[in-house]
Design a protein around this motif. Structure first.
Motif, short mmCIF file in Angstrom:
data_model
loop_
_atom_site.label_atom_id
_atom_site.label_comp_id
_atom_site.label_asym_id
_atom_site.label_seq_id
_atom_site.Cartn_x
_atom_site.Cartn_y
_atom_site.Cartn_z
N PRO A 202 0.80 -1.23 0.00
CA PRO A 202 0.00 0.00 0.00
C PRO A 202 0.83 1.28 0.00
O PRO A 202 0.37 2.31 -0.51
N ILE A 203 2.05 1.23 0.57
CA ILE A 203 2.87 2.44 0.62
C ILE A 203 4.06 2.37 -0.33
O ILE A 203 4.90 3.28 -0.36
N GLY A 204 4.18 1.27 -1.10
CA GLY A 204 5.25 1.16 -2.09
C GLY A 204 6.63 1.07 -1.48
O GLY A 204 7.57 1.75 -1.95
N VAL A 205 6.79 0.24 -0.46
CA VAL A 205 8.08 0.11 0.23
C VAL A 205 8.47 -1.36 0.33
O VAL A 205 7.62 -2.23 0.55
N LEU A 206 9.78 -1.62 0.15
CA LEU A 206 10.35 -2.95 0.35
C LEU A 206 11.31 -2.90 1.52
O LEU A 206 12.13 -1.98 1.61
N ALA A 207 11.20 -3.87 2.41
CA ALA A 207 12.14 -3.98 3.53
C ALA A 207 13.01 -5.20 3.30
O ALA A 207 12.51 -6.27 2.94
N ALA A 208 14.31 -5.04 3.48
CA ALA A 208 15.22 -6.16 3.22
C ALA A 208 16.51 -5.97 3.99
O ALA A 208 16.94 -4.85 4.27
N THR A 209 17.14 -7.09 4.32
CA THR A 209 18.47 -7.08 4.92
C THR A 209 19.43 -7.66 3.90
O THR A 209 19.30 -8.83 3.51
N ALA A 210 20.36 -6.86 3.44
CA ALA A 210 21.29 -7.29 2.39
C ALA A 210 22.62 -7.70 3.01
O ALA A 210 23.11 -7.04 3.93
N PRO A 211 23.23 -8.75 2.49
CA PRO A 211 24.53 -9.19 3.04
C PRO A 211 25.66 -8.22 2.73
O PRO A 211 26.65 -8.18 3.45
N ARG B 18 18.09 3.52 6.05
CA ARG B 18 18.36 2.48 7.03
C ARG B 18 17.15 2.29 7.95
O ARG B 18 16.45 3.24 8.29
N ASP B 19 16.91 1.05 8.32
CA ASP B 19 15.81 0.71 9.26
C ASP B 19 16.31 1.00 10.67
O ASP B 19 16.87 0.14 11.34
N GLU B 20 16.09 2.25 11.11
CA GLU B 20 16.60 2.67 12.42
C GLU B 20 15.67 2.21 13.54
O GLU B 20 14.47 1.99 13.34
#
Length: 496
Positions: free
Chosen positions: A29-38, A58-60
């Motif tokens: 709905p808000i057009g966001v992707l959350a991911a942890t990259a190596p 950054r996911d603070e």
């Protein structure tokens, strides 16, 4: 956190993140992707020039919104605000909607109205000496007591009061910690006339020739539906002398009185040694600690020179806990247990506004958490005040009166009254008080004033009453349940 420019770009950017070794989670709905990259550097290179990407951040971490003193004190190893949790104030506040429309008059040494912890919480101020509005607190006691009731929670400053968004009337009845009966009478009168619902008196003294006068004033407050609350006293380990006004308020061995006498307890729930104990103690609340430098934490005035700053010889100093430019401190005494009870009383009253003052007292007593044996005792009374228990009981409390029934007829100079037995009634989902008792009131002046002819009868009755006086006699039947809800019925008006 990767924000895309258009929702249609989500799938393509997600595949790119997967190729970089990430496992993206889409918030469509808000057009966001959350991911942890190596590999953060590779991620930055891949997304930096991608036209589909609006931003990368950054996911603070964020933190619980808690005041600095809503944490564990490293010295005592318990929370600074342990008293708040001990009486389950948060549950009571949630039930009451964050505070109460019932106001609390605090008759004490005044208040630092500029203390940021009282922003928006002070409805009126009154000085019993000048009858003006300046209530500057040079002793600190009144500011400390008021903080336990109304200090603002969640403002990032320090402490918090048990009553949340509840207004107080700050009455300065003393400038040095000593109160005369005349000043107390003025304060009580002000509280009644300005519509206070609870009257907190964190003060105590031995019986004197003025005690009957003070008792009359407190009875007047009670009759005006004000709930007086007083500290039981601090003589428990030094002779245990009876203290007033608490001994005027509390009922005998747990019976209803005209207010509440409050003892002090420690974090383990045990009564404080100094807490005055006698047959008039109604209830208890936190107000002490095994460490004489600790106790309960509350607000101090900005003005130094208080009883916390100037400690006499042989007196254990209570620890001051400054937070930036705002001062807090620990304190011990039944003076600081009483306002906790006053605050919870206001919240219970908000949960059920139809309660009378004596019913609020009963709600607190019935819902208290006993930590010393079972039933009432002279140290903790009914137990420690319990905010959640009080709110739950207030919500279920029977506030509906039975319907009185009866009739009256005249025979010469006498009127015969017959009062019928009725069933108690309540609302769906609430308790039923039952234990209905019956009575008869008679007015000899046309209905302006009434006298009790009979009261507390447990069944139907018949009574002949002689007509008297120069004006019409009015007869009224009463039916009262076990919670004190009384229904009345006018039976007739008879000319003499």
């Amino acid at each position: 956190l990767v924000g895309v420019r258009a929702h249609g770009d989500l799938a393509g950017v997600a595949r790119l993140l997967e190729r970089l070794g990430a496992k993206p989670e889409a918030f469509e709905p808000i057009g966001v992707l959350a991911a942890t990259a190596p590999d953060g550097a590779a991620l930055a290179r891949a997304l930096g020039g991608d036209a589909r990407v609006a931003y990368v951040e950054r996911d603070e971490k964020v933190h619980v919104a808690a005041d600095p003193l809503d944490t564990v004190d490293p010295i005592t190893e318990i929370k600074y605000t342990w008293f708040y949790d001990d009486v389950r104030a948060a549950d009571a506040l949630a039930a009451a909607g964050g505070g109460s429309r019932r106001s609390i008059a605090v008759m004490d040494t005044g208040l630092d109205v500029g203390q940021p912890e009282f922003a928006g919480r002070v409805a009126r101020t009154y000085d019993t000496f000048t009858k003006g509005t300046d209530v500057t607190d040079t002793v600190g006691h009144g500011t400390f007591v008021t903080g336990l009731i109304a200090a603002v929670d969640g403002n990032g400053i320090g402490a918090k009061g048990v009553a949340g968004n509840t207004e107080v009337l700050a009455i300065r009845g003393s400038r040095d910690g000593d109160f005369t009966t005349r000043e107390l009478l003025r304060g009580i009168e002000f509280a009644i006339h300005r519509g206070a619902d609870v009257l907190n008196m964190s003060l105590a003294g031995s019986q004197s020739s003025d005690t009957p006068t003070l008792a009359r004033a407190l009875a007047l407050a009670f009759l005006n539906d004000v709930l007086p609350v007083a500290a039981s006293g601090n003589t428990g380990s030094s002779g245990n002398a009876l203290q007033f006004p608490a001994a005027v308020l509390g009922g005998n061995r747990g019976a209803p009185g005209i207010g509440l006498s409050v003892g002090a307890t420690k974090p383990d729930g045990q009564p404080a040694d100094f807490s005055t104990h006698n047959r008039y103690v109604s209830i208890a609340a936190p107000g002490a600690s095994d460490n004489c430098t600790a106790g309960v934490l509350s607000t101090l005035p900005a003005l130094t020179g208080t009883e916390w700053d100037i400690v006499g010889p042989g007196i254990c100093p209570s620890r001051i806990v400054p937070q930036g430019g705002v001062r807090f401190a620990y304190g011990q005494g039944t003076s600081f247990a009483a306002p906790i009870v006053s605050g919870i009383a206001a919240l219970a009253w908000q949960v059920e506004p139809r309660l009378a003052s004596e019913q609020v007292a009963e709600v607190l007593i019935r819902s208290a958490r006993q930590t010393v044996g079972r039933g009432w005792n002279e140290r903790t009374g009914a137990g420690i005040v319990d905010g959640k228990g009080a709110a739950d009981l207030a919500r279920a409390y029977d506030v509906t009166s039975p319907r009185a029934k009866g009739r009256a007829w005249r025979s010469g100079a006498r009127v015969t009254v017959r009062v019928q037995k009725v069933k108690d009634r309540s609302e769906p989902g609430r308790e039923l008080a039952n234990h209905v008792t019956y009575g008869l009131l008679v007015s000899r002046d046309g209905g302006r004033n009434f006298n009790i002819v009979l009261t507390g009868r447990r069944g139907a009755f018949r009574k002949a009453v002689r007509l008297r006086g120069a004006k019409a006699n009015v007869f009224v039947a009463t039916a009262c349940d076990g919670n004190g809800n009384c229904g009345v019925k006018r039976l007739g008006r008879f000319k003499v």
